[in-house]
Design a protein around this motif. Structure first.
Motif, PDB file in Angstrom:
ATOM      1  N   GLU A  32      16.189 -28.826  16.152  1.00 59.53           N
ATOM      2  CA  GLU A  32      14.873 -28.915  15.522  1.00 59.53           C
ATOM      3  C   GLU A  32      13.573 -29.546  16.095  1.00 59.53           C
ATOM      4  N   ASP A  50       8.418 -31.645  15.553  1.00 62.89           N
ATOM      5  CA  ASP A  50       9.449 -31.659  14.645  1.00 62.89           C
ATOM      6  C   ASP A  50       9.392 -30.352  13.742  1.00 62.89           C
ATOM      7  N   ASN A  52      11.198 -29.052  11.557  1.00 54.41           N
ATOM      8  CA  ASN A  52      11.658 -29.179  10.128  1.00 54.41           C
ATOM      9  C   ASN A  52      10.507 -29.782   9.171  1.00 54.41           C
ATOM     10  N   THR A  53       9.758 -30.818   9.659  1.00 52.94           N
ATOM     11  CA  THR A  53       8.503 -31.435   9.002  1.00 52.94           C
ATOM     12  C   THR A  53       7.402 -30.726   9.389  1.00 52.94           C
ATOM     13  N   ASN A  54       7.347 -29.833  10.343  1.00 57.82           N
ATOM     14  CA  ASN A  54       5.956 -29.310  10.797  1.00 57.82           C
ATOM     15  C   ASN A  54       4.980 -30.327  11.169  1.00 57.82           C
TER      16      ASN A  54
END
Length: 77
Positions: A32, A50, A52-54
């Motif tokens: 990720e 990251d 996933n969390t942008n």
């Protein structure tokens, strides 16, 4: 700009400097996490992102060494 001058900047100033002066060289995707490699004058900056969390989760500056190992196949012939 030198590596020393870059390292003296506040974190938000480092990111702005990368966006303004950096030349993107490569991106390495590791699950990720994405590692984006930029060059500014005579040093490198790695921005950690990251997916996933942008969110950008870190920044590291260096001249040479093991930090470049993951990029060797793409930045050197």
């Amino acid at each position: 700009m030198t590596l020393y001058q870059f390292n003296l900047l506040e974190e938000d100033q480092k990111y702005q400097t990368v966006w303004d002066l950096g030349k993107h060289i490569d991106t390495v995707i590791d699950e990720e996490k994405r590692n984006l490699l930029y060059t500014i004058d005579m040093f490198f900056v790695e921005v950690h992102y990251d997916a996933n969390t942008n969110k950008i989760i870190g920044i590291k500056s260096f001249i040479h060494g093991h930090n470049l190992d993951k990029y060797v196949g793409s930045i050197l012939p």
